[in-house]
Design an enzyme around this catalytic site. Structure first.
Site: not given
Ligand code: G6P
Length: 619
Positions: A74, A498, A491, A614, A495, A27, A2, A514, A100-101
Site C-alpha cells: 500500500w 469506502e 457509519e 485495512k 461504508k 493490508r 503492507c 443549518h 511495512n511502515g
C-alpha cells in the site's frame, strides 16, 4: 498497510509465500513481489497491481528455492510501479528487504548513502534499508540488520535475506506488527496470523525493538542491543476457515452475516448468571470507580463505535465522556490526567494514530483501556487493560462485524460501570441486560429477512444506479439520524464512500436546517434512520422537510410502524422492535447491506476498495 511474509525450510518457498500474501492482501494491494534464494543466487519478481498480476508473472517465470520473502504493498513513498514494489535490494543485489511502515529519516540517510556511493533505483523510503545493511555487513546478516535498525527512525517491520547466507531469515520490528510462525523443520515470518495459519497454529508475537533470526530449525530473538530474549509461543485458537469466504461472494457479505452469531457469543461469554465480567481486564473495580471522565479515541469505523459509546456511557454510567479521532487527539494538548479513563477502540490494534494517542494519554497519566479485536496487537499490549471483541478475523477492508462487536462491548461496559458506580437501579440494569440478550436473535431475524438470495436492498441499490445514470452522476447520499443512531448515520455514509465511491454525508438530523437542507432537490437519496425512539417525531418532521423539497427518502423504521408510510417515503427498510438504546446494533445491518449492494451494482471491488487499507500502520 503492507503485508510482509518470509519462509525458510525445505519446501519450495514460492507457493507458500504467495498463499501467505493472499491472506495479507487486505493490508495493501497496489503491487506485490517476492525474493527467493536458491544456492548462491537470489531472484526477484515484482509487479504493479494485485497479487493476481504477480501470479501470472510467476507462472511464466517461476522462482525456485526454499528461503524467501514477500510483500504486498500500500504505497506511501513512490507511486505503485514494478520498480517501487518490494522487495528492495542493495547495490550488489545480495540483500533483499520487504518492509511495512515508514522510514521517517530516509531522505537524510539516502543522501548520506548516495555520497558513500550507493545507487538507488526506486522512489521508496524502504530502499535505504538494504543499502544500510550492505554498509554494515561483514559476514553476519543478523548483526548488519541490528546495526542498521539502530539508525532508522519511524515505523517498520522488515524481513531480510542475504544471498550468501541462504539458511537464515531475519526479521525486526518497531511499531509495525511482526509474528513468527513455528513450523516443523520450517519457520515463517508474517505481518499477521492468517498468513501462517495454513501451516501452524503456534506463533510468537515480536515486541518493539526486537530482532529475530530464523533458520529452518531454530528461532533466536534478541533486542536491538543484542541481548537474548526468551518468549513463549502463543496458541491460535481459531481456524483458517474463519479467514475464508465460506461460500459468500465477498468477505464483506460473509462478515455482515456473521454478526448475530458474534454478538451472541460476546454476550454468552461475558454475562454469566446475570452479571457481566471482563476477565482479561487488568484495571481494577476500585480504579474504575474513581474515574472522573472518559476519553474515547479511535479512527474510522471504530470512532463511530466510540461515538455511540458516549451516548450510552453518559446516560447510564453518568460519566462525562468525549470522543476524538486519534489523529486530532495526538496533536492537541488533551485534558487527560490520572482521573481520566481513556478508551481506545481498534479492530486491528495497530492503527498508528490510535497507538500514538494511547501513548500520549499514558504520558499524561491516564489509565488506558483498549477495545480490540486482534489478540496480542500493539494497542492491546500497550494499554493498561484490554477487552477483546473476539469477532474473528475481519478481512474485508470495510469494517462490519468488528463495529457491532465494539458496540456490544460498549453496552456491556456501560452496564458494568453503571452497576459499579451505582448510577442506575439494579432492576433497571437487569431489565436492560435482558433486553440486550434478545438482540442477537433479532439481528438473526433481520439478516434472514435480507438474506443474500432475496434482498430488497439489492433492488434499492439497482434503483439507485439507474437513477444515478439518469441524473448524470449528480446524485449522492445523505444519512440523517438523531441521538444514539446519529453515529450510525456517519457509519452508513462511511461504508458507502469506502466501497461504492459515492459521495455521502452523515449528519445529525437536527442540523439539517443549518446547511444540508440547501442540498435537497430531486438529486440526493436521503437515508433517514427513523426507528421508534424519543426523537421519532422530530425525525418524521425532517422526512417531511425532505419530501417537500423533492428528495428521495429511504426510511429505516421499526417493524409495524404504520405512520411512517403516510409520509410518502420512497423506500422502506424495517428493523425489528427493540429498546432505542440497542437499536444501533440492528440499524447497522441494513446500512452495511445497502453500501454493499450499491458497490456490487456498480461492479466495484468490494473487499479491496481503491486507495484504502485495512490496517493503517502509517500516520
Ligand atoms: C482503516 C480501515 C477502517 C477502520 C479504520 C480504523 O481506515 O479501513 O475499516 O475502521 O482503519 O482501524 P482500526 O483497526 O483501528 O479499527
Amino acid at each position: 498497510m503492507c503485508g510482509i511474509v518470509g519462509y525458510i525450510g525445505d519446501r519450495e518457498a514460492q507457493n507458500i509465500l504467495m498463499k501467505s500474501l493472499s491472506r495479507l492482501e487486505y493490508r495493501g494491494y497496489d503491487s506485490a513481489g517476492l525474493a527467493i534464494i536458491k544456492g548462491k543466487k537470489m531472484r526477484l519478481a515484482k509487479k504493479k497491481g494485485k497479487l493476481s498480476v504477480l501470479v501470472a508473472d510467476l507462472k511464466a517465470n517461476p522462482l525456485e528455492g526454499s528461503t524467501g520473502i514477500g510483500h504486498t504493498r500500500w504505497s506511501t513513498h513512490g507511486v505503485p510501479s514494478d520498480t517501487n514494489a518490494h522487495p528492495h535490494l542493495d547495490c550488489k543485489g545480495k540483500i533483499a528487504v520487504a518492509h511495512n511502515g515508514i522510514i521517517e529519516n530516509y531522505l537524510e540517510l539516502k543522501e548520506k548513502l548516495q555520497k558513500e556511493g550507493h545507487k538507488f533505483i526506486s522512489e521508496t523510503d524502504t530502499e535505504v534499508i538494504p543499502h544500510l545493511i550492505e554498509k554494515f555487513y561483514s559476514g553476519d546478516i543478523a548483526e548488519a540488520v541490528r546495526r542498521a535498525v539502530k539508525v532508522l527512525r519511524g515505523s517498520y517491520a522488515i524481513a531480510v535475506i542475504h544471498r550468501d547466507e541462504p539458511l537464515k531469515l531475519v526479521g525486526a520490528r518497531c511499531d509495525s506488527p511482526l509474528i513468527v510462525g513455528i513450523g516443523c523443520g520450517e519457520n515463517f515470518l508474517a505481518s499477521d496470523v492468517p498468513a501462517v495459519l495454513d501451516h501452524t497454529k503456534e506463533v510468537i508475537y515480536l515486541e518493539n525493538h526486537e530482532l529475530v533470526v530464523l533458520t529452518k530449525e531454530h528461532i533466536t530473538i534478541k533486542d536491538f542491543e543484542g541481548r537474548r530474549i526468551e518468549r513463549k509461543p502463543s496458541k491460535i485458537n481459531w481456524d483458517i476457515s474463519q479467514a475464508e469466504k465460506g461460500g459468500y461472494k465477498h468477505f464483506m457479505l460473509k462478515e455482515i452475516y456473521e454478526q448475530a452469531h458474534i454478538i451472541n457469543n460476546i454476550l454468552d461469554e461475558r454475562c454469566k448468571k446475570g452479571s457481566i465480567s471482563f476477565h482479561e481486564l487488568e484495571i481494577s473495580d476500585s480504579e474504575l470507580e474513581k474515574i472522573k471522565r472518559i476519553a474515547i479515541v479511535a479512527c474510522g469505523t471504530a470512532y463511530h463505535a466510540g461515538l455511540t459509546g458516549k451516548y450510552m456511557l453518559e446516560e447510564y454510567a453518568k460519566v462525562p465522556c468525549w470522543v476524538d479521532v486519534s489523529s486530532e487527539f495526538r496533536y492537541r494538548d488533551p485534558l487527560v490526567d490520572k482521573e481520566t479513563l481513556m478508551i481506545v477502540v481498534s479492530q486491528s490494534g495497530e492503527t498508528a494514530d490510535t497507538l500514538a494517542a494511547l501513548r500520549e494519554a499514558k504520558r499524561h497519566g491516564a489509565k488506558v483501556l483498549a477495545i480490540c479485536n486482534v489478540l496480542g496487537s500493539s494497542i492491546a499490549r500497550e494499554s493498561d487493560g484490554v477487552i477483546y471483541t473476539h469477532a474473528g478475523p475481519e478481512i474485508a477492508v470495510a469494517s462490519t462485524k468488528a463495529y457491532t462487536a465494539q458496540l456490544a462491548i460498549f453496552y456491556l461496559l456501560t452496564l458494568y460501570l453503571a452497576k459499579l458506580r451505582k448510577t442506575a437501579a439494579p432492576a433497571k440494569l437487569g431489565a436492560l441486560l435482558k433486553e440486550l440478550k434478545r438482540i442477537p436473535a433479532l439481528m438473526g431475524e433481520l439478516l434472514e429477512e435480507y438474506r443474500p438470495e432475496y434482498n430488497l436492498l439489492a433492488a434499492y441499490a439497482e434503483g439507485f444506479k439507474k437513477y444515478y445514470h439518469e441524473k448524470h452522476n449528480k446524485t449522492f447520499f445523505l444519512y440523517l439520524a438523531r441521538n444514539i443512531n446519529y453515529p450510525n448515520a456517519l457509519e452508513g455514509a462511511l461504508k458507502l464512500k469506502e466501497i461504492a465511491y459515492i459521495s455521502a454525508e452523515g449528519y445529525p438530523a437536527g442540523e439539517m436546517k443549518h446547511g444540508p437542507i440547501a442540498l435537497i432537490d430531486e438529486n440526493p437519496w436521503v437515508v433517514c434512520i427513523a426507528v421508534k425512539s424519543r426523537t421519532y417525531d422530530k425525525m418524521v418532521s425532517n422526512i417531511q422537510e425532505i419530501k417537500a423539497r423533492s428528495g428521495i427518502v429511504i426510511a429505516i423504521a421499526t417493524e409495524g410502524d404504520k405512520e411512517i408510510l403516510h409520509h410518502n417515503i420512497n423506500y422502506l427498510v424495517e428493523i425489528p422492535k427493540a429498546e432505542e438504546l440497542f437499536s444501533p446494533l440492528l440499524v447497522a445491518i441494513p446500512l452495511q447491506l445497502l453500501a454493499y449492494y450499491v458497490a456490487r451494482a456498480f461492479g466495484y471491488d468490494i473487499d479491496q476498495p481503491r486507495n484504502l487499507a485495512k490496517s493503517v500502520t502509517v500516520e
